[in-house]
Design an enzyme around this catalytic site. Sequence first.
Site, PDB file in Angstrom:
ATOM      1  N   TRP A 234     -10.195  44.462 -32.164  1.00  0.00           N
ATOM      2  CA  TRP A 234      -8.799  44.853 -32.432  1.00  0.00           C
ATOM      3  C   TRP A 234      -8.327  46.003 -31.551  1.00  0.00           C
ATOM      4  CZ3 TRP A 234      -8.204  44.628 -38.550  1.00  0.00           C
ATOM      5  CH2 TRP A 234      -8.148  43.273 -38.926  1.00  0.00           C
ATOM      6  N   LYS A 235      -9.226  46.606 -30.799  1.00  0.00           N
ATOM      7  CA  LYS A 235      -8.869  47.742 -29.933  1.00  0.00           C
ATOM      8  C   LYS A 235      -8.109  48.800 -30.762  1.00  0.00           C
ATOM      9  CE  LYS A 235      -9.016  44.583 -26.097  1.00  0.00           C
ATOM     10  NZ  LYS A 235      -8.586  44.213 -24.765  1.00  0.00           N
TER      11      LYS A 235
ATOM     12  N   HIS B 229     -17.410  48.116 -23.178  1.00  0.00           N
ATOM     13  CA  HIS B 229     -16.174  47.380 -22.911  1.00  0.00           C
ATOM     14  C   HIS B 229     -15.514  47.940 -21.643  1.00  0.00           C
ATOM     15  CE1 HIS B 229     -12.128  45.793 -23.266  1.00  0.00           C
ATOM     16  NE2 HIS B 229     -12.645  44.859 -24.043  1.00  0.00           N
TER      17      HIS B 229
ATOM     18  N   GLU C  45     -12.569  48.645 -20.977  1.00  0.00           N
ATOM     19  CA  GLU C  45     -11.600  49.726 -21.226  1.00  0.00           C
ATOM     20  C   GLU C  45     -12.321  51.055 -21.441  1.00  0.00           C
ATOM     21  OE1 GLU C  45      -9.402  47.690 -24.312  1.00  0.00           O
ATOM     22  OE2 GLU C  45      -8.716  46.259 -22.797  1.00  0.00           O
TER      23      GLU C  45
ATOM     24  N   SER D  13      -8.533  36.643 -22.607  1.00  0.00           N
ATOM     25  CA  SER D  13      -7.423  35.701 -22.814  1.00  0.00           C
ATOM     26  C   SER D  13      -7.814  34.417 -23.542  1.00  0.00           C
ATOM     27  CB  SER D  13      -6.740  35.369 -21.477  1.00  0.00           C
ATOM     28  OG  SER D  13      -6.169  36.532 -20.925  1.00  0.00           O
TER      29      SER D  13
ATOM     30  N   GLY E  74      -9.484  39.585 -28.082  1.00  0.00           N
ATOM     31  CA  GLY E  74      -8.611  40.739 -28.285  1.00  0.00           C
ATOM     32  C   GLY E  74      -7.277  40.306 -28.871  1.00  0.00           C
ATOM     33  N   GLY E  75      -6.291  40.107 -28.017  1.00  0.00           N
ATOM     34  CA  GLY E  75      -4.911  39.835 -28.436  1.00  0.00           C
ATOM     35  C   GLY E  75      -4.783  38.772 -29.524  1.00  0.00           C
TER      36      GLY E  75
HETATM   37  P1  PGA Z   1      -8.014  39.636 -24.752  1.00  0.00           P
HETATM   38  O1  PGA Z   1      -9.088  40.835 -24.814  1.00  0.00           O
HETATM   39  O2  PGA Z   1      -8.518  38.521 -25.621  1.00  0.00           O
HETATM   40  O3  PGA Z   1      -6.740  40.253 -25.261  1.00  0.00           O
HETATM   41  O4  PGA Z   1      -7.922  39.209 -23.311  1.00  0.00           O
HETATM   42  C1  PGA Z   1     -10.473  40.556 -24.841  1.00  0.00           C
HETATM   43  C2  PGA Z   1     -11.254  41.847 -24.861  1.00  0.00           C
HETATM   44  O5  PGA Z   1     -10.844  42.822 -24.216  1.00  0.00           O
HETATM   45  O6  PGA Z   1     -12.303  41.939 -25.544  1.00  0.00           O
END
Ligand code: PGA
Length: 246
Positions: free
Chosen positions: A6-7, A92, A94, A204, A225-226
């Site tokens: 979920w970041k 990760h 990020e 994605s 993620g998203g």
């Molecule tokens: P995303 O992110 O599905 O939004 O591309 C994946 C992730 O960073 O783990």
Amino acid sequence: MIVANWKCNGSREMIQEWSKHYKDTYIPFDKTFVGIAPPYVYVDHLTNLINVHELDIKIGVQDIDISSGARTGAISVDMIKDMKCQFTIIGHSERRNIFDESDESISAKLDSVGSKVATILCIGESAEENKNKNTKNVLKRQLSIIEGKILSSSFSIAYEPVWAIGTGNTPAPDEINDIHKFIKDVVQSSTGNSIVPNVLYGGSVNDANAESFFKEDNVDGALIGGASLQGKSFANIVNIFNGKAI
Ligand code: PGA
């Protein structure tokens, strides 16, 4: 294995809605590890809702620090274990790019987790490295931190090309399959106990493209993620993985 990252997203209200939508869409199947890594502050709230709705979902975290003690702002593995978390993501992109984490600090995190909870180590190349056909060299370097280590059987890798995260772009499924095979071989030959990890694909993934990745032999699941921020789309992806989607 399907895991939501979920970041830095969510609120008490969002999590309440999420749980209801997940429950309405999910088709029961008890053989898959389904996990969510919410922000730390929502671990307790999410745990309560999962219990209320009787959902078979494991809670984990998005990162971990190397120890307890005088480390202002940090959260240790013993604390997340105390909160009944069952896994942590580490490395990760990020964390590597925004918070300047190096392979060395990620290696220290891997050691601090040990076998206390399951670890999902993220690796992946940048757009530039991909363009220069350097992907396997980069992955090998990122994987050098496991050299000679005895890893738990719950250790997994998430292959997440940086250029695919949040962009709507992905490698072709057969390219992902080839990279996952490469990752499994590198891990098997470099760990002290020759483990072959589950390798998840991340970048994605959504309910429209998930099936194309899950069909590949070496894709053992996804880190999302998203698309994991909506209970309905995350449950759809879990159903697709389980072969239950209608
Ligand atoms: P995303 O992110 O599905 O939004 O591309 C994946 C992730 O960073 O783990």
